[in-house]
Write a protein that holds these residues in place. Structure first.
Motif, PDB file in Angstrom:
ATOM      1  N   ASN A  82       0.830  -1.216   0.000  1.00 23.99           N
ATOM      2  CA  ASN A  82       0.000   0.000   0.000  1.00 23.99           C
ATOM      3  C   ASN A  82       0.859   1.258   0.000  1.00 23.99           C
ATOM      4  O   ASN A  82       0.542   2.239  -0.676  1.00 23.99           O
ATOM      5  CB  ASN A  82      -0.943   0.011   1.204  1.00 23.99           C
ATOM      6  CG  ASN A  82      -2.018  -1.052   1.100  1.00 23.99           C
ATOM      7  OD1 ASN A  82      -2.299  -1.569   0.026  1.00 23.99           O
ATOM      8  ND2 ASN A  82      -2.610  -1.399   2.226  1.00 23.99           N
ATOM      9  N   PHE A  83       1.955   1.224   0.763  1.00 23.67           N
ATOM     10  CA  PHE A  83       2.885   2.353   0.821  1.00 23.67           C
ATOM     11  C   PHE A  83       3.447   2.650  -0.568  1.00 23.67           C
ATOM     12  O   PHE A  83       3.491   3.800  -1.006  1.00 23.67           O
ATOM     13  CB  PHE A  83       4.008   2.025   1.814  1.00 23.67           C
ATOM     14  CG  PHE A  83       5.121   3.019   1.853  1.00 23.67           C
ATOM     15  CD1 PHE A  83       4.937   4.272   2.405  1.00 23.67           C
ATOM     16  CD2 PHE A  83       6.377   2.697   1.349  1.00 23.67           C
ATOM     17  CE1 PHE A  83       5.971   5.195   2.450  1.00 23.67           C
ATOM     18  CE2 PHE A  83       7.413   3.605   1.399  1.00 23.67           C
ATOM     19  CZ  PHE A  83       7.214   4.859   1.950  1.00 23.67           C
ATOM     20  N   LEU A  84       3.874   1.603  -1.267  1.00 22.68           N
ATOM     21  CA  LEU A  84       4.399   1.788  -2.625  1.00 22.68           C
ATOM     22  C   LEU A  84       3.330   2.326  -3.560  1.00 22.68           C
ATOM     23  O   LEU A  84       3.616   3.153  -4.436  1.00 22.68           O
ATOM     24  CB  LEU A  84       4.965   0.462  -3.156  1.00 22.68           C
ATOM     25  CG  LEU A  84       6.191  -0.064  -2.432  1.00 22.68           C
ATOM     26  CD1 LEU A  84       6.560  -1.452  -2.936  1.00 22.68           C
ATOM     27  CD2 LEU A  84       7.358   0.894  -2.565  1.00 22.68           C
ATOM     28  N   GLY A  85       2.094   1.881  -3.374  1.00 20.59           N
ATOM     29  CA  GLY A  85       0.984   2.398  -4.182  1.00 20.59           C
ATOM     30  C   GLY A  85       0.774   3.889  -3.962  1.00 20.59           C
ATOM     31  O   GLY A  85       0.535   4.640  -4.915  1.00 20.59           O
ATOM     32  N   VAL A  86       0.885   4.322  -2.709  1.00 20.54           N
ATOM     33  CA  VAL A  86       0.741   5.753  -2.397  1.00 20.54           C
ATOM     34  C   VAL A  86       1.879   6.549  -3.050  1.00 20.54           C
ATOM     35  O   VAL A  86       1.646   7.606  -3.642  1.00 20.54           O
ATOM     36  CB  VAL A  86       0.710   5.989  -0.867  1.00 20.54           C
ATOM     37  CG1 VAL A  86       0.847   7.467  -0.526  1.00 20.54           C
ATOM     38  CG2 VAL A  86      -0.569   5.428  -0.274  1.00 20.54           C
ATOM     39  N   LEU A  87       3.093   6.032  -2.945  1.00 23.34           N
ATOM     40  CA  LEU A  87       4.223   6.713  -3.577  1.00 23.34           C
ATOM     41  C   LEU A  87       4.009   6.825  -5.087  1.00 23.34           C
ATOM     42  O   LEU A  87       4.243   7.885  -5.679  1.00 23.34           O
ATOM     43  CB  LEU A  87       5.533   5.974  -3.300  1.00 23.34           C
ATOM     44  CG  LEU A  87       6.101   6.046  -1.884  1.00 23.34           C
ATOM     45  CD1 LEU A  87       7.357   5.186  -1.773  1.00 23.34           C
ATOM     46  CD2 LEU A  87       6.406   7.475  -1.478  1.00 23.34           C
ATOM     47  N   ALA A  88       3.550   5.751  -5.714  1.00 21.63           N
ATOM     48  CA  ALA A  88       3.322   5.762  -7.165  1.00 21.63           C
ATOM     49  C   ALA A  88       2.220   6.746  -7.530  1.00 21.63           C
ATOM     50  O   ALA A  88       2.361   7.538  -8.475  1.00 21.63           O
ATOM     51  CB  ALA A  88       2.960   4.361  -7.649  1.00 21.63           C
ATOM     52  N   LYS A  89       1.130   6.709  -6.784  1.00 14.64           N
ATOM     53  CA  LYS A  89      -0.005   7.598  -7.060  1.00 14.64           C
ATOM     54  C   LYS A  89       0.386   9.069  -6.919  1.00 14.64           C
ATOM     55  O   LYS A  89      -0.084   9.919  -7.666  1.00 14.64           O
ATOM     56  CB  LYS A  89      -1.154   7.255  -6.112  1.00 14.64           C
ATOM     57  CG  LYS A  89      -2.469   7.930  -6.467  1.00 14.64           C
ATOM     58  CD  LYS A  89      -3.596   7.391  -5.619  1.00 14.64           C
ATOM     59  CE  LYS A  89      -3.862   8.390  -4.530  1.00 14.64           C
ATOM     60  NZ  LYS A  89      -4.956   8.026  -3.642  1.00 14.64           N
ATOM     61  N   ASN A  90       1.276   9.353  -5.980  1.00 10.48           N
ATOM     62  CA  ASN A  90       1.714  10.731  -5.742  1.00 10.48           C
ATOM     63  C   ASN A  90       2.925  11.123  -6.588  1.00 10.48           C
ATOM     64  O   ASN A  90       3.456  12.221  -6.425  1.00 10.48           O
ATOM     65  CB  ASN A  90       2.038  10.942  -4.263  1.00 10.48           C
ATOM     66  CG  ASN A  90       0.813  10.847  -3.383  1.00 10.48           C
ATOM     67  OD1 ASN A  90      -0.318  10.991  -3.851  1.00 10.48           O
ATOM     68  ND2 ASN A  90       1.007  10.586  -2.110  1.00 10.48           N
ATOM     69  N   GLY A  91       3.379  10.232  -7.445  1.00 12.71           N
ATOM     70  CA  GLY A  91       4.538  10.527  -8.285  1.00 12.71           C
ATOM     71  C   GLY A  91       5.829  10.630  -7.493  1.00 12.71           C
ATOM     72  O   GLY A  91       6.724  11.391  -7.848  1.00 12.71           O
ATOM     73  N   ARG A  92       5.949   9.855  -6.442  1.00  7.97           N
ATOM     74  CA  ARG A  92       7.103   9.925  -5.550  1.00  7.97           C
ATOM     75  C   ARG A  92       7.906   8.627  -5.484  1.00  7.97           C
ATOM     76  O   ARG A  92       8.601   8.379  -4.506  1.00  7.97           O
ATOM     77  CB  ARG A  92       6.648  10.286  -4.129  1.00  7.97           C
ATOM     78  CG  ARG A  92       5.902  11.586  -4.020  1.00  7.97           C
ATOM     79  CD  ARG A  92       6.798  12.748  -4.251  1.00  7.97           C
ATOM     80  NE  ARG A  92       6.105  13.988  -3.942  1.00  7.97           N
ATOM     81  CZ  ARG A  92       6.402  15.135  -4.492  1.00  7.97           C
ATOM     82  NH1 ARG A  92       7.366  15.217  -5.372  1.00  7.97           N
ATOM     83  NH2 ARG A  92       5.740  16.218  -4.161  1.00  7.97           N
ATOM     84  N   LEU A  93       7.833   7.792  -6.508  1.00  9.37           N
ATOM     85  CA  LEU A  93       8.591   6.539  -6.478  1.00  9.37           C
ATOM     86  C   LEU A  93      10.092   6.791  -6.377  1.00  9.37           C
ATOM     87  O   LEU A  93      10.823   5.943  -5.879  1.00  9.37           O
ATOM     88  CB  LEU A  93       8.284   5.690  -7.716  1.00  9.37           C
ATOM     89  CG  LEU A  93       6.946   4.960  -7.692  1.00  9.37           C
ATOM     90  CD1 LEU A  93       6.718   4.233  -9.007  1.00  9.37           C
ATOM     91  CD2 LEU A  93       6.874   3.994  -6.525  1.00  9.37           C
TER      92      LEU A  93
END
Length: 184
Positions: A82-93
């Motif tokens: 879920n954390f990685l999903g949030v980073l991806a959604k926010n453009g913060r990978l």
């Protein structure tokens, strides 16, 4: 729990702190730490994964789908996924690597340990890591977690950084010092 301003001040640090607090509250610190360790290793080994996390050309939706697939294939825990999903959604990978470091620091501090960043020219054996931990514990008076990095450019030796202190015993630095001394 006390947190240093340095971790909270960075963007990756804020993400890591949120993940840490959630993992602590959900009693999933060990699972999240293991997942992040797996992810860190994959980032080091896979140029494609590094490109996925750092390329501005990958659309957020595509990045989110790809990172979800990576998380599933690595069998990461649900909180880390879920954390990685949030980073991806926010453009913060691109913040994954510094967030992993900040999370590791927070987890080590929570366990009463101190983290040492260790850079070597070649991967260290388990025996060498154990010896290093013992030596650092004797010098620092606390349990030590080591964050290992490999940089062939240092030629040999170690660079150990604990907090704001750095001990540079690399051959590269010794050769540079010798070259400077010979110039007179």
């Amino acid at each position: 729990m006390e947190n240093s301003g340095g971790i909270q001040a960075s963007l990756a640090g804020r993400y890591a702190k949120a993940l840490f607090e959630l993992a602590r509250d959900e009693k999933m610190l060990a699972a999240v730490s293991a997942s992040l360790s797996t992810l860190k290793q994959m980032l080091a080994e896979s140029a494609e994964l590094r490109q996925l996390t750092t390329s501005p050309l990958v659309a957020r939706a595509d990045a989110a789908k790809a990172i979800a697939a990576v998380a599933a294939s690595l069998k990461l825990d649900s909180l880390t996924t879920n954390f990685l999903g949030v980073l991806a959604k926010n453009g913060r990978l691109g913040q994954i690597a510094p967030a992993i470091r900040a999370f590791s620091d927070l987890a080590a501090r929570h366990r009463g340990e101190i983290t040492a960043q260790v850079t070597s020219a070649h991967p260290l054996s388990d025996d060498q890591v154990a010896q290093l931990k013992t030596t650092l514990k004797g010098q620092l008076g606390r349990d030590v977690t080591v964050d290992l990095n490999v940089d062939p450019a240092i030629l040999g030796g170690l660079i150990v950084k604990v907090g704001s202190r750095q001990i540079d015993g690399s051959i590269r630095t010794k050769l540079n010092t010798l070259a400077t001394a010979m110039k007179g």
